[in-house]
Design a protein around this motif. Structure first.
Motif, mmCIF file in Angstrom:
data_model
loop_
_atom_site.group_PDB
_atom_site.id
_atom_site.type_symbol
_atom_site.label_atom_id
_atom_site.label_comp_id
_atom_site.label_asym_id
_atom_site.label_seq_id
_atom_site.Cartn_x
_atom_site.Cartn_y
_atom_site.Cartn_z
ATOM 1 N N ALA A 279 0.999 -1.290 -0.035
ATOM 2 C CA ALA A 279 -0.144 -0.226 -0.158
ATOM 3 C C ALA A 279 0.596 0.936 0.096
ATOM 4 O O ALA A 279 1.602 1.576 0.760
ATOM 5 N N HIS A 280 0.836 1.974 -0.991
ATOM 6 C CA HIS A 280 1.832 3.213 -0.960
ATOM 7 C C HIS A 280 1.000 4.395 -1.074
ATOM 8 O O HIS A 280 -0.342 4.148 -2.272
ATOM 9 N N ASP A 281 1.075 5.741 -1.859
ATOM 10 C CA ASP A 281 0.387 6.692 -1.940
ATOM 11 C C ASP A 281 0.692 7.056 -3.751
ATOM 12 O O ASP A 281 1.339 8.334 -3.982
ATOM 13 N N GLY A 282 2.077 6.720 -4.205
ATOM 14 C CA GLY A 282 2.872 7.573 -4.733
ATOM 15 C C GLY A 282 4.300 7.879 -4.402
ATOM 16 O O GLY A 282 4.973 7.929 -5.371
ATOM 17 N N GLN A 283 4.660 7.668 -3.052
ATOM 18 C CA GLN A 283 5.507 8.874 -2.573
ATOM 19 C C GLN A 283 6.213 8.065 -1.163
ATOM 20 O O GLN A 283 6.874 8.095 -0.949
ATOM 21 N N ASN A 284 4.787 7.303 -0.530
ATOM 22 C CA ASN A 284 5.003 6.865 0.946
ATOM 23 C C ASN A 284 4.611 5.131 0.686
ATOM 24 O O ASN A 284 3.062 5.310 0.266
ATOM 25 N N ILE A 285 5.394 4.651 0.991
ATOM 26 C CA ILE A 285 4.526 3.695 1.754
ATOM 27 C C ILE A 285 4.271 2.702 2.985
ATOM 28 O O ILE A 285 5.052 4.020 4.184
ATOM 29 N N SER A 286 3.025 2.471 3.116
ATOM 30 C CA SER A 286 3.003 2.574 4.303
ATOM 31 C C SER A 286 1.883 1.453 4.816
ATOM 32 O O SER A 286 2.081 1.250 6.199
ATOM 33 N N ALA A 287 1.505 0.376 4.016
ATOM 34 C CA ALA A 287 2.341 -0.966 4.763
ATOM 35 C C ALA A 287 2.380 -2.330 3.557
ATOM 36 O O ALA A 287 1.646 -1.729 2.175
ATOM 37 N N LEU A 327 6.342 -3.443 -7.543
ATOM 38 C CA LEU A 327 6.096 -1.875 -7.651
ATOM 39 C C LEU A 327 5.798 -1.882 -8.720
ATOM 40 O O LEU A 327 5.913 -0.606 -8.990
ATOM 41 N N GLY A 328 6.521 -2.333 -9.587
ATOM 42 C CA GLY A 328 6.836 -1.451 -10.782
ATOM 43 C C GLY A 328 8.293 -1.152 -11.336
ATOM 44 O O GLY A 328 7.775 0.256 -11.062
ATOM 45 N N LEU A 329 8.944 -1.068 -10.244
ATOM 46 C CA LEU A 329 9.693 0.099 -9.963
ATOM 47 C C LEU A 329 10.366 0.106 -10.897
ATOM 48 O O LEU A 329 10.710 -0.557 -12.510
ATOM 49 N N ASP A 330 11.304 2.008 -11.391
ATOM 50 C CA ASP A 330 12.339 1.888 -12.126
ATOM 51 C C ASP A 330 13.423 0.619 -12.533
ATOM 52 O O ASP A 330 14.624 0.391 -11.624
#
Length: 415
Positions: A279-287, A327-330
């Motif tokens: 779970a994240h908002d595009g800037q921070n991971i929360s869970a 997360l599909g990171l670069d």
């Protein structure tokens, strides 16, 4: 469940990061799918093994100039050297003995008898032969994961006297009927039994009087190197071990010691688990949700991706390209697909340098934007070739401690 940090991956990088965090009073959790790369390693660590013609300082300066995307270049020479020294201290304080130190590399003998530069090596692993030394490479009858004649032939090229010999251990007959059972780990489970020590000693004693050193496959010492110490004390010559084909006893032992110390320090070890959602908002991971914990997510202030490279599915290759699956990171990679490999198998392969892209603080990037509380460490990183450059263990250790320091500093400033 709430944690200061959740680390995804229980290999060398994840364990060193977790250990460093526990030592700074934080409560991390490590999600481990199962066996890590350490189970298939020699137990030795390389810092920058290809730099055989330069001092380490000079090699790091050259690396920074020529390869700006290498993790060492992102951190800077002084930080790399400092974290390497901290790693030596951390391992020692965990009760893990290693030979070697920064700026004083040594050469160890590989499973095929060649010599490889190393940074840190377990004390029971064979180092380069000395001039005039008489060596016997001793195999165990029926053990096909170690070829003493191949090792001996390679070592003779260094100018020392080397013979290939074999011993018979009847107590291992119970394993010989099944080739898949006659592996180093199963041998170690039997030979580590105190009742078997004297029979191994009796088989080696007639050979030990004619040589300066015996080299055996590393098929004992799964929990500690007590048997190795005892043999060196009771035989008339020295004895050292050579890692075998995987699984590797020295690598498994290193992993076990690190994992036990992590738990002892208060870390939470989630074994046989896998991440199912982040779970994240595009800037921070929360869970972070996992397979074994279902609807009970792990709430965390920081997250560390230590999921490794292709071997451990930290990176996935498809026809469309290489991607990071969680997360599909670069991902740093080349195109087209034909450029990933070279025809000569023994040349450095471009795909070895593929991996997650980060900023200079090792915060992971996604669509060109960084996560503020997600870091990437170890083999999942791009920009380096751990095999050709001889830096896989060093990158894992240095990046792990760098991220642990940042998290500790950031956590100290939060309520």
């Amino acid at each position: 469940m709430k944690f200061d940090t959740v680390i995804i991956g229980g290999g060398l990088a994840g364990l060193l990061c977790g250990l460093s965090l526990t030592r700074q009073g934080l409560r991390p959790a490590i999600i481990s799918r199962g066996q890590s790369g350490l189970h298939f390693s020699s137990g030795s660590l390389d810092l920058l093994g290809h730099a055989t013609s330069q001092t380490l300082d000079a090699a790091l300066d050259t690396l920074t100039t020529e390869e700006p995307l290498h993790p060492y270049s992102l951190l800077g020479k002084n930080a790399v050297l400092d974290y390497a020294r901290q790693t030596e201290t951390l391992l020692a304080e965990c009760g893990i003995a290693m030979l070697g130190q920064v700026n004083q590399p040594h050469r160890r003998i590989t499973p095929i008898g060649t010599l490889r530069q190393a940074w840190l090596t377990p004390p029971d692993i064979a180092l380069a032969p000395q001039q005039g030394e008489r060596i016997a490479v001793v195999g165990i009858s029926g053990f096909i994961d170690f070829q003493p004649h191949l090792v001996a032939a390679s070592l003779r090229q260094t100018g020392v006297t080397v013979e290939a010999l074999e011993i018979v251990l009847p107590q291992l007959d119970v394993l010989r009927d099944n080739a898949s059972e006659f592996r180093s780990v199963n041998l170690a489970r039997m030979l580590d039994d105190g009742e078997q020590w004297r029979s191994l000693h009796a088989a080696l004693l007639p050979l030990a009087t004619d040589y300066d050193r015996l080299l055996l496959p590393a098929c004992f010492g799964l929990q500690d190197n007590s048997l190795w110490h005892w043999l060196n004390e009771t035989l008339p010559c020295g004895l050292a071990l050579l890692p075998t084909l995987p699984p590797s006893v020295p690598g498994i032992r290193l992993h076990t010691l690190l994992q036990r110390q992590f738990v002892k320090n208060g870390g939470v070890w989630l074994a046989g688990d896998a991440v199912t959602d982040i779970a994240h908002d595009g800037q921070n991971i929360s869970a972070i949700s996992t397979r074994n914990h279902g609807d009970v997510p792990l709430h965390t202030r920081f997250a560390v991706l230590a999921s490794g490279s292709f071997f451990s599915n930290g990176l996935i290759a498809s026809r469309e390209g290489v991607f990071e699956p969680l997360l599909g990171l670069d991902v740093l990679q080349s195109a087209p697909r034909e450029s990933w490999t070279r025809r000569d198998f023994f040349e450095p392969q471009p795909w070895q340098r593929f991996g997650v892209q980060t900023d200079t603080s090792l915060r992971a990037l996604r669509h060109g934007k960084r996560f503020d509380n997600l870091f990437a460490i170890g083999g999942v990183l791009g920009g380096f070739d751990g095999i050709t450059q001889g830096c896989a263990g060093g990158v894992s250790a240095v990046t792990a401690l760098h991220v642990a320091r940042q998290i500790a500093e950031l956590a100290g400033g939060q309520p």
